[in-house]
Design a protein around this motif. Structure first.
Motif, short mmCIF file in Angstrom:
data_model
loop_
_atom_site.label_atom_id
_atom_site.label_comp_id
_atom_site.label_asym_id
_atom_site.label_seq_id
_atom_site.Cartn_x
_atom_site.Cartn_y
_atom_site.Cartn_z
N GLU A 195 -11.49 -6.88 3.19
CA GLU A 195 -11.35 -7.46 1.86
C GLU A 195 -12.13 -6.63 0.83
O GLU A 195 -11.63 -6.35 -0.26
N ALA A 196 -13.35 -6.21 1.20
CA ALA A 196 -14.15 -5.40 0.27
C ALA A 196 -13.44 -4.09 -0.05
O ALA A 196 -13.42 -3.62 -1.20
N PHE A 197 -12.81 -3.50 0.97
CA PHE A 197 -12.04 -2.27 0.77
C PHE A 197 -10.90 -2.52 -0.21
O PHE A 197 -10.67 -1.74 -1.14
N GLU A 198 -10.18 -3.62 -0.01
CA GLU A 198 -9.03 -3.93 -0.87
C GLU A 198 -9.47 -4.19 -2.32
O GLU A 198 -8.82 -3.75 -3.27
N ILE A 199 -10.57 -4.89 -2.47
CA ILE A 199 -11.06 -5.20 -3.82
C ILE A 199 -11.47 -3.91 -4.54
O ILE A 199 -11.13 -3.68 -5.70
N ALA A 200 -12.16 -3.02 -3.80
CA ALA A 200 -12.58 -1.75 -4.40
C ALA A 200 -11.36 -0.90 -4.77
O ALA A 200 -11.33 -0.24 -5.82
N ALA A 201 -10.34 -0.94 -3.92
CA ALA A 201 -9.12 -0.15 -4.20
C ALA A 201 -8.38 -0.68 -5.41
O ALA A 201 -7.70 0.07 -6.13
N GLY A 202 -8.48 -1.97 -5.67
CA GLY A 202 -7.77 -2.56 -6.80
C GLY A 202 -8.47 -2.34 -8.13
O GLY A 202 -7.83 -2.31 -9.19
N GLU A 203 -9.77 -2.16 -8.07
CA GLU A 203 -10.58 -2.13 -9.29
C GLU A 203 -10.14 -1.09 -10.33
O GLU A 203 -9.95 -1.44 -11.50
N PRO A 204 -9.94 0.19 -9.91
CA PRO A 204 -9.55 1.17 -10.94
C PRO A 204 -8.22 0.83 -11.61
O PRO A 204 -7.94 1.28 -12.72
N MET A 205 -7.38 0.04 -10.93
CA MET A 205 -6.08 -0.33 -11.49
C MET A 205 -6.14 -1.65 -12.25
O MET A 205 -5.12 -2.14 -12.73
N GLY A 206 -7.32 -2.25 -12.33
CA GLY A 206 -7.44 -3.53 -13.01
C GLY A 206 -6.81 -4.66 -12.24
O GLY A 206 -6.41 -5.68 -12.82
N LYS A 207 -6.70 -4.50 -10.93
CA LYS A 207 -6.09 -5.55 -10.10
C LYS A 207 -7.18 -6.24 -9.28
O LYS A 207 -8.19 -5.63 -8.95
N PRO A 208 -6.97 -7.53 -8.95
CA PRO A 208 -7.97 -8.23 -8.13
C PRO A 208 -8.17 -7.57 -6.76
O PRO A 208 -9.23 -7.64 -6.18
N GLU A 240 -5.99 -4.29 -4.09
CA GLU A 240 -4.77 -3.61 -3.67
C GLU A 240 -4.71 -3.78 -2.15
O GLU A 240 -5.57 -3.29 -1.42
N LYS A 241 -3.66 -4.49 -1.69
CA LYS A 241 -3.62 -4.86 -0.28
C LYS A 241 -3.28 -3.67 0.60
O LYS A 241 -2.45 -2.84 0.24
N VAL A 242 -3.91 -3.63 1.76
CA VAL A 242 -3.52 -2.69 2.80
C VAL A 242 -2.34 -3.34 3.52
O VAL A 242 -2.42 -4.49 3.93
N THR A 243 -1.24 -2.61 3.67
CA THR A 243 -0.01 -3.25 4.15
C THR A 243 0.42 -2.76 5.52
O THR A 243 1.57 -2.91 5.91
N ASP A 244 -0.51 -2.14 6.24
CA ASP A 244 -0.15 -1.54 7.50
C ASP A 244 -1.25 -1.90 8.52
O ASP A 244 -2.44 -1.68 8.25
N VAL A 245 -0.87 -2.50 9.65
CA VAL A 245 -1.87 -3.03 10.58
C VAL A 245 -2.78 -1.95 11.17
O VAL A 245 -4.00 -2.10 11.16
N PRO A 246 -2.23 -0.80 11.66
CA PRO A 246 -3.13 0.24 12.17
C PRO A 246 -4.14 0.71 11.11
O PRO A 246 -5.32 0.92 11.42
N LYS A 247 -3.69 0.82 9.85
CA LYS A 247 -4.61 1.21 8.77
C LYS A 247 -5.70 0.15 8.57
O LYS A 247 -6.87 0.48 8.40
N MET A 248 -5.31 -1.12 8.64
CA MET A 248 -6.30 -2.20 8.51
C MET A 248 -7.36 -2.07 9.59
O MET A 248 -8.56 -2.18 9.32
N LEU A 249 -6.90 -1.84 10.82
CA LEU A 249 -7.84 -1.76 11.95
C LEU A 249 -8.75 -0.55 11.81
O LEU A 249 -9.94 -0.61 12.13
N GLU A 250 -8.19 0.53 11.28
CA GLU A 250 -8.98 1.74 11.08
C GLU A 250 -10.12 1.45 10.08
O GLU A 250 -11.27 1.84 10.30
#
Lengths: 435, 144
Positions: free
Chosen positions: A406-419, A421-431
């Motif tokens: 979740e922290a990764f997703e929130i940080a990824a969304g920040e520069p775009m002004g989004k709450p 940016e979701k990770v949409t791939d399970v292997p990537k999530m696990l990584e």
């Protein structure tokens, strides 16, 4: 901290993500085959725990069963699941390969008069700039920026007094800038003012308010023509329409070829408003579209090790206690939510339902039916031993793991002004979780 | 997705939340929540706090599934007549959600939309109690 975080943070709660219960048809699919997912049988879980509550919802959507629904070999989609479309723009991994056709024509047809159908219509008609600050995926946002869809028609088999969507979702349509809402206002008025309709509305404040809202914000098709087609986006709510087939690459009106035509039979209503039936007439109407979505209801799927009522598509139960094939309650097995009652109701309904099931569990504990001195020690040690022996321990995602993602997703969304940016791939999530 | 497939709307719209900032010198207000089982919880909050936040801060068993965005009706509370009458009318959006609340009464509101005022000192707030029918259709579960 929100309520969900609060529950998850309770030391008596443990979260097990990335663990598939039952066979792989229960939603895991290819990820399970790739070995990313842990697997457990319901019987193993019931061995380890005194009580198990099944709350896995209704993941299958009902099909129309009409010719052309499954598209063509040449790549026309036919009729797509509205829920899959929702999963696509919400970033669910299993829907990311979907390539919805938003460009071959300027119209989408949605079949069904429920909230999921309205959700789809709203996303298709909202300006992408307004969506850009939500947590919609960039992939979906880019596709919607390239979209040529200006018109959405949402068709249902019955009339205005039988719709399943709720007022809040309809109100959101009325707030989309520059959108015209079209419907058969004459039919609404007739239905509301008939003696049976009036009596019915007297018993339902929500429906009465919704009909008022619809009449306040809609115009008739004739009214729209008088105003001129112009560049306005339109949302058409049409009643008394049942799809009978999908035709591809047909001539239509002044168009030499449209990608898809959905043919509808026109119905009339019979019976009291609360239980009115759609009766077919001889007339049909064709609606051209780039894409058609279906959202006509959902159903739960069976789980190995639990009984299943194939007619009602639920797990048979008495007030949340699962009833086995012999007609007796199965001690320690419970159900809650849509798999208990069927796929009807909003969050508040489901919450009440959860309270009742929780009461049943507590009552059984108090009465010594479960979690007593049965000799089975339902301890964390035993549970962990079982998870290790089933090979689940390594695949398991904990609440802390999720918080990292979740922290990764929130940080990824920040520069775009989004709450987020979701990770949409399970292997990537696990990584992300494991590094 | 389940019943919460109904969450499949555009996510993260906190448009209607009313987490207000308190004016300087704002007052402390004490109210009593009455949980479905009759348990009473006294709670003190600053003027301007909404009732859902106040309940959560005091471990009152009130849900708030949409986090105060006026997008569900899980923080449904029942107010006293005179308090209800003294409040501004609910918005259309709040009424839309109240329509779906369980056990709606004439003095029902959503906790996330009602802000504490000094006039509410001593107010009693009821949480709706579910009709708890353990045995439906007269069927009694057979155990063991």
């Amino acid at each position: 901290m929100n309520k969900f975080d609060q529950v998850a943070a309770n030391e008596r709660v443990r979260y097990f993500g990335n663990v598939l219960i039952g066979d792989s048809s229960n939603g895991g699919g290819s990820d399970a085959e790739n070995g990313h997912v842990g697997k457990l049988s319901l019987s193993a879980i019931r061995e380890a725990y005194d009580g198990v509550v099944l709350a896995y919802g209704a993941s299958r959507d009902r099909l129309l069963g009409i010719p052309g629904e499954n598209g063509t070999a040449s790549g026309r989609i036919g009729i797509l699941s509205a829920r899959l479309f929702v999963a696509w723009y919400n970033g669910m991994p299993e829907a990311q390969n979907l390539e919805p056709d938003l460009t071959s024509f300027d119209k989408v047809v949605i079949i069904g008069h429920g909230n999921v159908a309205l959700d789809c219509a709203r996303v298709l008609l909202t300006s992408p700039d307004a969506l850009a600050t939500t947590d919609i995926t960039e992939r979906a946002l880019n596709a919607l920026r390239a979209s040529k869809i200006r018109h959405v028609e949402m068709a249902g088999r019955r009339g205005p007094l039988q719709v399943s969507f709720t007022t809040k979702e309809l109100r959101e349509m009325t707030k989309i800038d520059g959108l015209r809402i079209l419907c058969d206002r004459g039919l609404i008025t007739t239905e509301c003012q008939s003696p049976a309709g009036k009596a019915y509305l007297d018993t339902s404040r929500p429906l009465k308010r919704m009909m008022d809202l619809l009449l306040k914000h809609s115009i008739s098709e004739e009214g729209a023509e008088q105003q001129g087609a112009g560049a306005a986006k339109t949302f058409t709510l049409s009643f008394l329409r049942s799809p009978t087939e999908v035709l591809f690459d047909q001539q239509w009106g002044s168009y030499s070829s449209v990608p898809q035509l959905v043919r509808f039979r026109i119905n009339r209503l019979e019976g009291a408003p609360a239980s009115a039936k759609a009766v077919p007439t001889d007339s049909t109407v064709d609606i051209p579209c780039a894409m058609a979505l279906r959202s006509i209801g959902y159903a739960s799927i069976p789980l190995e090790g639990a009984p299943f009522d194939k007619r009602r598509n639920i797990i048979p139960n008495i007030a949340g206690r699962v009833v086995g094939e012999d007609g007796h309650v199965m001690p320690g097995l419970y159900v809650s939510g849509w798999v208990k009652r069927g796929p009807i109701g909003v969050i508040a309904t489901t919450m009440q339902d959860a309270y009742r099931t929780a009461d049943a569990v507590l009552m059984d504990v108090d009465n010594g039916y479960i979690a007593g001195d049965s000799g089975r020690a339902s301890s964390r040690e035993n549970i962990d031993r079982m998870l290790a022996s089933e090979g689940v321990a390594g695949a398991r995602v904990t609440n802390d793991d999720w918080k990292r993602l979740e922290a990764f997703e929130i940080a990824a969304g920040e520069p775009m002004g989004k709450p987020r940016e979701k990770v949409t791939d399970v292997p990537k999530m696990l990584e992300i979780i494991r590094t | 997705m389940g019943a919460l497939a109904r969450r499949v709307r555009l996510p993260s719209r906190h448009q209607a939340a009313v987490f207000s900032t308190s004016p300087p010198g704002s007052k402390q207000v004490t109210v009593t929540f009455i949980e479905p089982d009759g348990n009473e919880v006294r709670a003190t909050g600053e003027e301007g706090t909404n009732l859902m936040e106040l309940a959560h801060e005091n471990d009152v068993d009130l849900e708030g599934a949409c986090e105060g965005a006026c997008a569900c009706s899980t923080c449904h509370v029942i107010l006293e007549d005179e308090v209800f009458d003294g409040l501004p009318e609910p918005t259309d959006e709040e009424n839309d959600m109240l329509d779906l609340a369980f056990g709606l009464t004439d003095t029902s509101r959503l906790g996330c939309q009602v802000l504490l005022t000094p006039e509410m000192e001593g107010m009693r707030i009821k949480l709706p109690s579910a009709t708890r029918n353990f045995y439906v259709d007269g069927a009694k579960p057979a155990h063991h």
